[in-house]
Design an enzyme around this catalytic site. Structure first.
Site: not given
Length: 526
Positions: A147, A155, A273, A410, A418-421, A453
């Site tokens: 990274e 985000q 999202c 993602d 495409k979400t953090a969840a 979302c």
């Protein structure tokens, strides 16, 4: 001038004439290696002639002459030293380029790459969560996270920054503070993959080897795909909650706008999202409503999609807010250009007869969302599928062709939101399946496509969309507590107070609250 890239920063070519070295320098090269003995054929320029021409062009020059079929250990050691010491990009030449390429290959063994049980490409939500979940299950596992960024962002919080609810600073932390204990942080960019040899090539040319690879590099926000957009972001009334530095500008614009036209856009899928473009709009409208300004503002939503939201169960509640705020809904309307100085946006849309037309819309505020795609180094790699994303099995998240490779977040090809969840649910699946493959067993954990979302329709109320593959509703709470198809204060409390803590203290620490993976049913043995 013909040359071939062997790895980023190293190229090979046939013999070059001395008078072409200045052109080589103009193309950005910084060093030349001669792998050809003098006098190999008539008319061949000597190494000293090439050295003089290279130095005159500002290039560093090293001669390591070798004979095909007779390359010795000393030759390989000298090549390895040159590759480590010379400034890049480097061009090495011989009669055809083949000896230079072979020397490069042999030199790799003189600088053996670092090796790890697991290499994770990407230190975002998915990558850190995967590392934490792996170490929770098997402490002592050797893991490297590749990274380049020194900053890690939450985000999902940028929507609330754009509404003045959060300050930007609460959505960022130093990357060093979120790397799990026991992991090696490689502060470099991944440049390419070598899955046949279980290696990742870094931007500086070094290689990192793995037993298991987890690809989680996120996706690329393609701002330049919309002519004029990049140049005007952060000024001329043009903003986007999809960038940390711009979300505060969204709030500033909304506070200052008293009348005029506000445009909100959404590009074609896939995007991070899918509800985020609408969230910015609803929260701005709520701010204007509370300030008594909404009736003076022409609010328009331009979405490239054919529906307001992809899961039908949530559309009625969203439509209620579209009507309540007086929003003009433009379906199948895609932002194609922005003239910031003139404050004019151009849209491509379908007319009633299906014909494509273009219209220009003046604006006072434009919240733009760029098209999004897999990172360039993913799309050009052997890991990519037809979509350009890392090609994985939708359930196990194992790569379609390389069993010791997994993808999530993602950048993976699974058709989930495409979400953090989604990454929160995927990380334990990847952890369990990666460990199974390390142990010589098949994957058993399965991902159901879950994504969430929280659609912030007004300050204090959220429509909590939770769904999986095929639009199947996958609520986390009983309906009496949170009915996701209706706006609720409980869902706002979840978004505002619970989810940030769940992210920093749970997901990134390997604590899998509400995220334990399901498993394939056992097949009875005969």
């Amino acid at each position: 001038m013909k040359y071939k890239e062997v790895e980023p920063g190293f190229n090979v070519s046939p013999q070059l004439p001395p008078d072409r070295l200045a052109e080589l320098a103009s193309r950005g090269f910084r060093s030349v290696i001669c792998n050809r003995p003098d006098g190999e054929e008539p008319g061949q320029p000597s190494a000293e002639t090439m050295r003089a021409a290279a130095e005159a062009a500002g290039l560093q020059f090293t001669a390591i002459p070798v004979v095909g079929g007779a390359i010795g250990d000393a030759d390989v050691a000298r090549m390895a030293a040159a590759l480590a010491e010379l400034p890049r990009p480097i061009l090495a030449y011989c009669r055809s380029g083949a000896r230079s390429a072979k020397l490069w290959e042999l030199a790799q063994d003189k600088n053996p790459p670092a090796q790890y049980d697991v290499v994770i490409v990407g230190g975002g939500s998915a990558g850190i969560a995967s590392a934490a979940s792996l170490l929770r299950r098997r402490p002592g596992l050797s893991i490297a996270i590749i990274e380049p960024s020194d900053v890690h962002y939450y985000q999902p919080g940028w929507t609330l920054v754009g509404a003045g609810v959060f300050t930007p600073e609460v959505t960022r932390r130093a990357t060093a503070t979120v790397i799990p204990d026991g992991c090696t942080w490689i502060r470099e960019s991944a440049a390419s993959f070598e899955p046949e040899s279980n290696a990742v090539r870094l931007a500086d040319g070094t290689r990192v080897k793995y037993r298991i690879l987890v690809a989680a590099p996120g996706l690329k926000l393609d701002w330049d795909a919309i002519p004029g957009l990049s140049e005007t972001l952060g000024k001329n009334g043009v903003t986007s909650n999809y960038r940390y530095d711009l979300a505060p500008y969204t709030y500033k614009l909304a506070c200052e706008l008293s009348s005029g036209r506000a445009l909100f856009t959404q590009p074609p899928m896939p995007i991070k999202c899918a509800g985020a473009p609408q969230k910015a709009m609803y929260l701005s409208c709520d701010l204007w409503r509370r300030a008594g300004k909404l009736g003076n503002i022409d609010v328009q939503f331009h979405t490239a999609g054919a529906v307001l939201f992809g899961v039908a169960a949530y559309v009625p509640a969203l439509n209620d807010y579209v009507q309540r705020y007086g929003i003009t809904l433009n379906l199948e309307s895609r932002l194609t250009a922005v003239d910031g100085n003139a404050r004019v946006a151009t849209f491509e849309h379908k007319g009633p007869d299906g014909a494509v037309a273009h219209t220009e819309q003046p604006f006072d505020m434009l919240h733009a969302v760029p098209p999004q795609l897999a990172p360039d180094f993913i799309r050009s790699s052997a890991l990519a599928g037809a979509s350009g994303f890392v090609e994985v099995d939708d359930a196990t998240l194992q790569h379609a062709r390389y069993p010791n490779v997994f993808g999530l977040g993602d950048a993976c090809s699974a058709p989930n939101a495409k979400t953090a969840a989604a990454a929160r649910k995927q990380a334990p699946v990847v952890a369990e399946n990666a460990l199974a493959v390390l142990d010589g067993a098949p994957p058993i954990a399965v991902y159901d496509g879950y994504g969430s979302c929280p659609l912030t329709v007004e300050r204090g109320r959220i429509v909590l969309a939770e769904f999986g593959y095929g639009g199947k509703l996958l609520p986390s709470f009983p309906k009496w507590l949170i009915d996701g198809t209706r706006p609720s204060r409980a869902a706002w409390f979840l978004k505002d107070r619970i989810l940030p803590a769940l992210y920093w203290r749970g997901m990134l620490k390997g604590r899998e609250w509400l995220a334990k993976p399901a498993h394939k049913p056992l097949v009875p043995s005969d």
